[in-house]
Design a protein around this motif. Structure first.
Motif, PDB file in Angstrom:
ATOM      1  N   SER A 133       0.862  -1.187   0.000  1.00 27.47           N
ATOM      2  CA  SER A 133       0.000   0.000   0.000  1.00 27.47           C
ATOM      3  C   SER A 133       0.897   1.235   0.000  1.00 27.47           C
ATOM      4  O   SER A 133       1.047   1.925   1.012  1.00 27.47           O
ATOM      5  N   PRO A 134       1.511   1.512  -1.165  1.00 26.30           N
ATOM      6  CA  PRO A 134       2.534   2.556  -1.214  1.00 26.30           C
ATOM      7  C   PRO A 134       1.999   3.976  -1.180  1.00 26.30           C
ATOM      8  O   PRO A 134       2.784   4.925  -1.102  1.00 26.30           O
ATOM      9  N   GLY A 135       0.659   4.122  -1.194  1.00 21.89           N
ATOM     10  CA  GLY A 135       0.062   5.450  -1.056  1.00 21.89           C
ATOM     11  C   GLY A 135       0.611   6.450  -2.037  1.00 21.89           C
ATOM     12  O   GLY A 135       0.603   6.237  -3.244  1.00 21.89           O
ATOM     13  N   GLN A 136       1.153   7.541  -1.511  1.00 22.50           N
ATOM     14  CA  GLN A 136       1.671   8.604  -2.358  1.00 22.50           C
ATOM     15  C   GLN A 136       3.190   8.536  -2.514  1.00 22.50           C
ATOM     16  O   GLN A 136       3.828   9.488  -2.960  1.00 22.50           O
ATOM     17  N   GLY A 137       3.741   7.379  -2.123  1.00 23.31           N
ATOM     18  CA  GLY A 137       5.160   7.156  -2.341  1.00 23.31           C
ATOM     19  C   GLY A 137       6.051   7.754  -1.285  1.00 23.31           C
ATOM     20  O   GLY A 137       7.242   7.994  -1.528  1.00 23.31           O
ATOM     21  N   GLY A 138       5.516   7.984  -0.099  1.00 24.25           N
ATOM     22  CA  GLY A 138       6.310   8.536   0.995  1.00 24.25           C
ATOM     23  C   GLY A 138       6.999   7.450   1.793  1.00 24.25           C
ATOM     24  O   GLY A 138       7.893   6.760   1.306  1.00 24.25           O
ATOM     25  N   GLY A 139       6.572   7.278   3.032  1.00 23.44           N
ATOM     26  CA  GLY A 139       7.172   6.246   3.860  1.00 23.44           C
ATOM     27  C   GLY A 139       6.414   6.103   5.166  1.00 23.44           C
ATOM     28  O   GLY A 139       5.403   6.772   5.388  1.00 23.44           O
ATOM     29  N   PHE A 140       6.889   5.231   6.038  1.00 22.72           N
ATOM     30  CA  PHE A 140       6.213   5.002   7.310  1.00 22.72           C
ATOM     31  C   PHE A 140       7.228   4.583   8.366  1.00 22.72           C
ATOM     32  O   PHE A 140       8.245   3.960   8.077  1.00 22.72           O
ATOM     33  N   TYR A 141       6.917   4.941   9.579  1.00 19.97           N
ATOM     34  CA  TYR A 141       7.811   4.717  10.709  1.00 19.97           C
ATOM     35  C   TYR A 141       7.823   3.252  11.114  1.00 19.97           C
ATOM     36  O   TYR A 141       6.784   2.595  11.198  1.00 19.97           O
ATOM     37  N   ASP A 142       9.009   2.737  11.376  1.00 19.97           N
ATOM     38  CA  ASP A 142       9.194   1.372  11.869  1.00 19.97           C
ATOM     39  C   ASP A 142       9.546   1.459  13.354  1.00 19.97           C
ATOM     40  O   ASP A 142      10.651   1.887  13.720  1.00 19.97           O
ATOM     41  N   SER A 143       8.602   1.089  14.209  1.00 22.88           N
ATOM     42  CA  SER A 143       8.813   1.240  15.650  1.00 22.88           C
ATOM     43  C   SER A 143       9.939   0.343  16.162  1.00 22.88           C
ATOM     44  O   SER A 143      10.585   0.666  17.175  1.00 22.88           O
ATOM     45  N   ALA A 144      10.179  -0.770  15.492  1.00 25.28           N
ATOM     46  CA  ALA A 144      11.224  -1.689  15.953  1.00 25.28           C
ATOM     47  C   ALA A 144      12.615  -1.100  15.752  1.00 25.28           C
ATOM     48  O   ALA A 144      13.484  -1.200  16.626  1.00 25.28           O
ATOM     49  N   SER A 145      12.831  -0.471  14.608  1.00 30.15           N
ATOM     50  CA  SER A 145      14.157   0.059  14.297  1.00 30.15           C
ATOM     51  C   SER A 145      14.280   1.557  14.560  1.00 30.15           C
ATOM     52  O   SER A 145      15.396   2.077  14.692  1.00 30.15           O
ATOM     53  N   GLY A 146      13.141   2.226  14.628  1.00 28.86           N
ATOM     54  CA  GLY A 146      13.166   3.670  14.767  1.00 28.86           C
ATOM     55  C   GLY A 146      13.445   4.392  13.467  1.00 28.86           C
ATOM     56  O   GLY A 146      13.610   5.616  13.446  1.00 28.86           O
ATOM     57  N   ASP A 147      13.504   3.635  12.370  1.00 31.12           N
ATOM     58  CA  ASP A 147      13.765   4.215  11.057  1.00 31.12           C
ATOM     59  C   ASP A 147      12.458   4.481  10.307  1.00 31.12           C
ATOM     60  O   ASP A 147      11.387   3.982  10.685  1.00 31.12           O
ATOM     61  N   ILE A 148      12.556   5.219   9.244  1.00 32.90           N
ATOM     62  CA  ILE A 148      11.432   5.395   8.322  1.00 32.90           C
ATOM     63  C   ILE A 148      11.697   4.533   7.103  1.00 32.90           C
ATOM     64  O   ILE A 148      12.753   4.626   6.467  1.00 32.90           O
ATOM     65  N   ASN A 149      10.761   3.671   6.801  1.00 38.93           N
ATOM     66  CA  ASN A 149      10.838   2.858   5.592  1.00 38.93           C
ATOM     67  C   ASN A 149      10.217   3.645   4.443  1.00 38.93           C
ATOM     68  O   ASN A 149       9.008   3.897   4.438  1.00 38.93           O
ATOM     69  N   TYR A 150      11.039   4.044   3.504  1.00 34.79           N
ATOM     70  CA  TYR A 150      10.554   4.804   2.359  1.00 34.79           C
ATOM     71  C   TYR A 150      10.132   3.860   1.235  1.00 34.79           C
ATOM     72  O   TYR A 150      10.630   2.726   1.121  1.00 34.79           O
ATOM     73  N   ILE A 151       9.224   4.355   0.425  1.00 35.01           N
ATOM     74  CA  ILE A 151       8.842   3.604  -0.770  1.00 35.01           C
ATOM     75  C   ILE A 151       9.931   3.835  -1.803  1.00 35.01           C
ATOM     76  O   ILE A 151      10.006   4.900  -2.430  1.00 35.01           O
TER      77      ILE A 151
END
Length: 423
Positions: A133-151
């Motif tokens: 569900s890549p939406g508008q091609g941004g990204g989302f926060y990964d609580s486990a790593s603290g990183d943002i997973n970008y599309i």
């Protein structure tokens, strides 16, 4: 004393600008004859191709856009065109190429085009839910790593050089891109013809020089009516959903919303001051956000629109003459007065529920979402968007008319929906 002097200077500057806009409008009808505009928004909608998710492209509405523009160009009654925001859907990536393609096709309008940005082209560009569900091609926060997973171009990525959307969907960068593509010349409109508008970039409150960045906020006067646009993005409680779904909104996001909202309020104040100075017969406000749309959420998701709604209500009451607001965002045509607890609502049927759009609100009245006002000289139209057939609204303003409040008339205004099923 200094603040009062600065405000007087702003009112004078706006009034002179409004007078200039009237004198320079080559396409406007005579002052004592009706003015007709074409209004549309949330168009064209589609879907970006994204191979890692097995997602194919849908560009059908974009392909219909030249013919859609042709239906407006071919109507000799139309003087101006207004786009109320959202040049693509929430399933399309925010890219420089796409923005440029819209700017290019809009050049084929034979009438002046005024555009106010929507959430999908900047405020929501950060949105994505998962790889599938890549939406508008941004990204989302990964609580486990603290990183943002970008599309990323080949899948999820933490590398900001690998994003499918412009600057990984960063809202501020995408707003800057929108300004570059659509507002490069303050005071000039898009399309063809001549409609000189006053931009906040050149007529800002001198005591708030930061307001000069809001080049997209404009106003103009035609036929004894003042028109004003303000940048208010829908969908995210005035840009309050934390970017990239991080636990807490970044300071940059909070500052963006706070500063823009304050600038919007000051621009509204200037427009109403100009309307009072010109003894205008009416005011028309254009903003993308449907600030009363719950969209399946609670009323808390609308609280950040309150400063703008409050100012609209106060200035409309003070003005004492008809005020019309034009919105997009919620996609379904609607005609109502959400600042009155007793006003009626009419609109199209929601295909998702089979019920009328007014049934989205308790008591069929959007007033319940901000139940603090009772302003009778206000009306609001939400234009249809996002789905086919593509549609525009034919809005006629006659400063000498005083129509009763109905589903298609109000004060000096009358309108009709113009669907284009042949496209």
């Amino acid at each position: 004393m200094l603040r009062r002097t600065l405000k007087r200077g702003l009112v004078t500057l706006v009034a002179v600008g409004l007078a200039s806009s009237v004198g320079s409008v080559a396409t406007a009808s005579a002052a004592d004859s009706p003015l007709t505009l074409a209004v549309f928004g949330d168009s064209p909608y589609g879907r970006s191709a994204y191979a890692p998710a097995g997602q194919t492209a849908d560009t059908s509405q974009f392909q219909k856009t030249p013919a859609f523009i042709g239906t407006i160009n071919s109507d000799p009654a139309i003087s101006d065109v207004v786009h109320v925001g959202d040049i693509h859907s929430g399933k399309e990536f925010c890219t420089q190429d796409y923005d440029a393609s819209i700017a290019s096709v809009w050049q084929t309008f034979t009438k002046p085009l005024v555009y106010t940005p929507g959430d999908n082209e900047w405020a929501d560009c950060h949105k994505a839910s998962s790889l599938t569900s890549p939406g508008q091609g941004g990204g989302f926060y990964d609580s486990a790593s603290g990183d943002i997973n970008y599309i990323g171009t080949s899948g999820l990525s933490t590398n900001t050089q690998d994003c499918v959307s412009y600057h990984c969907g960063n809202p501020l960068d995408n707003l800057a891109e929108v300004r570059q593509d659509f507002f490069a010349q303050p005071g000039h409109t898009l399309g063809s013809g001549t409609l000189n508008v006053v931009s906040q970039a050149t007529a800002y409150d001198p005591s708030h020089p930061g307001d000069a960045q809001y080049v997209e906020n404009v106003m103009w006067a035609q036929n004894d009516i003042v028109f004003v646009t303000i940048n208010v993005p829908g969908g995210s409680n005035n840009d309050a959903d934390p970017w990239y779904k991080v636990p807490t909104a970044a300071q940059a996001q909070t500052d963006e919303r706070t500063n823009r909202t304050a600038a919007d309020v000051r621009w509204l104040d200037a427009a109403f001051a100009g309307a009072q100075a010109k003894h205008a017969k009416a005011v028309v406000i254009t903003a993308q956000a449907d600030m009363w749309d719950l969209d399946g959420k609670t009323k808390d998701h609308l609280t950040n629109y309150e400063p703008i709604i409050s100012e609209v209500a106060a200035k409309t009451t003070e003005f004492g003459r008809p005020v019309l607001m034009l919105n997009g965002d919620s996609h379904l045509y609607r005609s109502d007065n959400p600042l009155s607890p007793t006003a009626t609502c009419t609109g199209e049927t929601d295909p998702a529920t089979g019920a009328g759009v007014c049934a989205h609100d308790p008591g069929n009245n959007a007033w319940n979402e901000h139940p603090y006002y009772n302003v009778s000289n206000f009306h609001r139209i939400v234009v249809h968007g996002s789905t086919t057939p593509l549609e525009w609204l034919k809005l006629t303003a006659d400063a000498n008319a005083n129509y009763a409040v109905t589903g298609t008339t109000y004060g000096p205004f009358r309108w009709q929906r113009m669907p284009q099923p042949q496209l």
